[in-house]
Design an enzyme around this catalytic site. Sequence first.
Site, short mmCIF file in Angstrom:
data_model
loop_
_atom_site.label_atom_id
_atom_site.label_comp_id
_atom_site.label_asym_id
_atom_site.label_seq_id
_atom_site.Cartn_x
_atom_site.Cartn_y
_atom_site.Cartn_z
N CYS A 1 8.97 -13.00 -5.95
CA CYS A 1 7.73 -13.21 -6.71
C CYS A 1 7.82 -14.40 -7.66
O CYS A 1 6.81 -14.83 -8.21
CB CYS A 1 7.37 -11.95 -7.48
SG CYS A 1 7.29 -10.50 -6.40
N ASN B 1 -0.51 -7.31 -5.58
CA ASN B 1 0.64 -8.16 -5.84
C ASN B 1 0.94 -8.97 -4.58
O ASN B 1 1.26 -8.40 -3.54
CB ASN B 1 1.82 -7.23 -6.21
CG ASN B 1 3.13 -7.99 -6.43
OD1 ASN B 1 3.25 -9.16 -6.09
ND2 ASN B 1 4.10 -7.29 -6.99
N HIS C 1 2.58 -13.61 -13.07
CA HIS C 1 2.65 -12.95 -11.77
C HIS C 1 1.86 -11.65 -11.84
O HIS C 1 2.00 -10.87 -12.79
CB HIS C 1 4.10 -12.69 -11.40
CG HIS C 1 4.27 -11.81 -10.21
ND1 HIS C 1 3.56 -12.01 -9.05
CD2 HIS C 1 5.04 -10.71 -10.01
CE1 HIS C 1 3.90 -11.08 -8.18
NE2 HIS C 1 4.78 -10.27 -8.74
N1 COA Z 1 -0.52 7.87 -4.49
C1 COA Z 1 -0.41 9.09 -5.04
N2 COA Z 1 0.73 9.54 -5.58
C2 COA Z 1 1.80 8.73 -5.56
C3 COA Z 1 1.75 7.45 -4.99
C4 COA Z 1 0.54 7.03 -4.44
N3 COA Z 1 0.38 5.80 -3.88
N4 COA Z 1 2.97 6.88 -5.12
C5 COA Z 1 3.75 7.76 -5.73
N5 COA Z 1 3.07 8.89 -6.01
C6 COA Z 1 3.51 10.09 -6.69
C7 COA Z 1 5.02 10.29 -6.57
O1 COA Z 1 5.32 10.96 -5.37
C8 COA Z 1 5.33 11.12 -7.77
O2 COA Z 1 4.96 12.45 -7.51
P1 COA Z 1 5.85 13.68 -8.09
O3 COA Z 1 5.78 13.54 -9.57
O4 COA Z 1 5.14 14.85 -7.54
O5 COA Z 1 7.22 13.43 -7.54
C9 COA Z 1 4.35 10.60 -8.82
O6 COA Z 1 3.31 9.94 -8.10
C10 COA Z 1 4.96 9.65 -9.82
O7 COA Z 1 5.70 8.71 -9.10
P2 COA Z 1 6.53 7.61 -9.86
O8 COA Z 1 7.18 6.71 -8.87
O9 COA Z 1 7.40 8.26 -10.92
O10 COA Z 1 5.35 6.83 -10.57
P3 COA Z 1 5.42 5.80 -11.76
O11 COA Z 1 4.70 6.36 -12.91
O12 COA Z 1 6.79 5.21 -11.96
O13 COA Z 1 4.52 4.63 -11.17
C11 COA Z 1 4.67 2.47 -10.14
C12 COA Z 1 4.94 3.95 -9.99
C13 COA Z 1 5.18 1.78 -8.88
C14 COA Z 1 3.18 2.24 -10.29
C15 COA Z 1 5.42 1.93 -11.40
O14 COA Z 1 6.78 2.33 -11.39
C16 COA Z 1 5.36 0.45 -11.51
O15 COA Z 1 4.31 -0.12 -11.72
N6 COA Z 1 6.49 -0.25 -11.40
C17 COA Z 1 6.53 -1.69 -11.32
C18 COA Z 1 6.44 -2.09 -9.89
C19 COA Z 1 6.13 -3.54 -9.68
O16 COA Z 1 5.28 -4.10 -10.32
N7 COA Z 1 6.85 -4.14 -8.73
C20 COA Z 1 6.68 -5.48 -8.32
C21 COA Z 1 7.28 -6.42 -9.30
S1 COA Z 1 7.42 -7.98 -8.61
#
Ligand code: COA
Length: 321
Positions: free
Chosen positions: A111, A278, A248
């Site tokens: 990225c 993204n 980004h």
């Molecule tokens: N739809 C519905 N539920 C979803 C899902 C989706 N697309 N993806 C995950 N879940 C569920 C998970 O299974 C989990 O369920 P559980 O609690 O029953 O186990 C719950 O949602 C929470 O998942 P989690 O991974 O802990 O969510 P989070 O609060 O960490 O959010 C992101 C996930 C990816 C949005 C967050 O971590 C994030 O924004 N990270 C940065 C990622 C990023 O920007 N990457 C690129 C950088 S270049």
Amino acid sequence: MGTKIIGTGSCLPKTVVTNDDLSRIMDTSDEWISSRTGIRERHLAKEETTASMSVEAAKRAMENAGVTADEIDLIIVGTVSADHVTPACACEVQAAVGADRAVAFDVNAACSGFMFALNIAHVYLQAGIYRTALILGAETLSKIMDWDDRSTCVLFGDGAGAAVVRAESISGLLSFDQGSDGTKGGVLACTNRTNNNPLVKTSRELEYVHMDGQEVYKFAVTAVPASLHKVIEAAGLTVEDIDYFALHQANIRIIQSVAKRLKVSEDKFPISLDHCGNISAASVPILLDEMNRKGMLKPGMKIALSGFGGGLTWASAVVEW
Ligand code: COA
């Protein structure tokens, strides 16, 4: 002698996929995606390729800059999803736009790819080696996503963005910073290469993008403000002097957190992730092109740019428009 951005262009695939569309093919919802990320829809490539979108973005940037193909000395594409191992996407762009004199190569900094390309071009231009460069960020991430991993695939989109930069006697790029931390490479990785060596018997399954979202989040909200502080100070400016922060486009929460840490209004952080998702290396140049075409960028304005992601990598710059 300054490195001036003199034109921008971008290209998004025709097909728009909303969060509701995704909820029809996997267990997700518009509410989950938009509340955690700010993303409402993304463009996904069907007939488009990384090279075809790059060529379109490049032509638009050249037209915007008023530059012809024979003026281009250097083409760099930041990408992790080029269509081939070789030729490089940059070489395909060179052939398609007819920039026969140019040197062309890709950089892989995920990225941060466009920002690394900008910084590399800047160094060549400042060394007096080249005068005019075409730099791009371009991705077809949809082809390397694990579409069974709903926590990752819903975040990404496809597209390409380009900029023409030129060594000018007026100021342009005022400062830059870049960094890498290979020890954390596994946090955001894609290892889908097969080994065709007959001496090495591997039957490894193809692996697509996998990400530890929370670790990436923690990395971004500390590395990005630190890098931005560095470039703003190196440019002899303060945070208040910056007119826009073009970051980004990974996640609205990361952008809000960076704004809070810098103590800057979120209004100074333009957004494209709501309609693009993204797009890795393409995010920053697409955002810049949208800002340019909306008439948001006036001569003399100070814009802080920052990319961050897989590698891990990060890179920032302050440019005077
Ligand atoms: N739809 C519905 N539920 C979803 C899902 C989706 N697309 N993806 C995950 N879940 C569920 C998970 O299974 C989990 O369920 P559980 O609690 O029953 O186990 C719950 O949602 C929470 O998942 P989690 O991974 O802990 O969510 P989070 O609060 O960490 O959010 C992101 C996930 C990816 C949005 C967050 O971590 C994030 O924004 N990270 C940065 C990622 C990023 O920007 N990457 C690129 C950088 S270049």
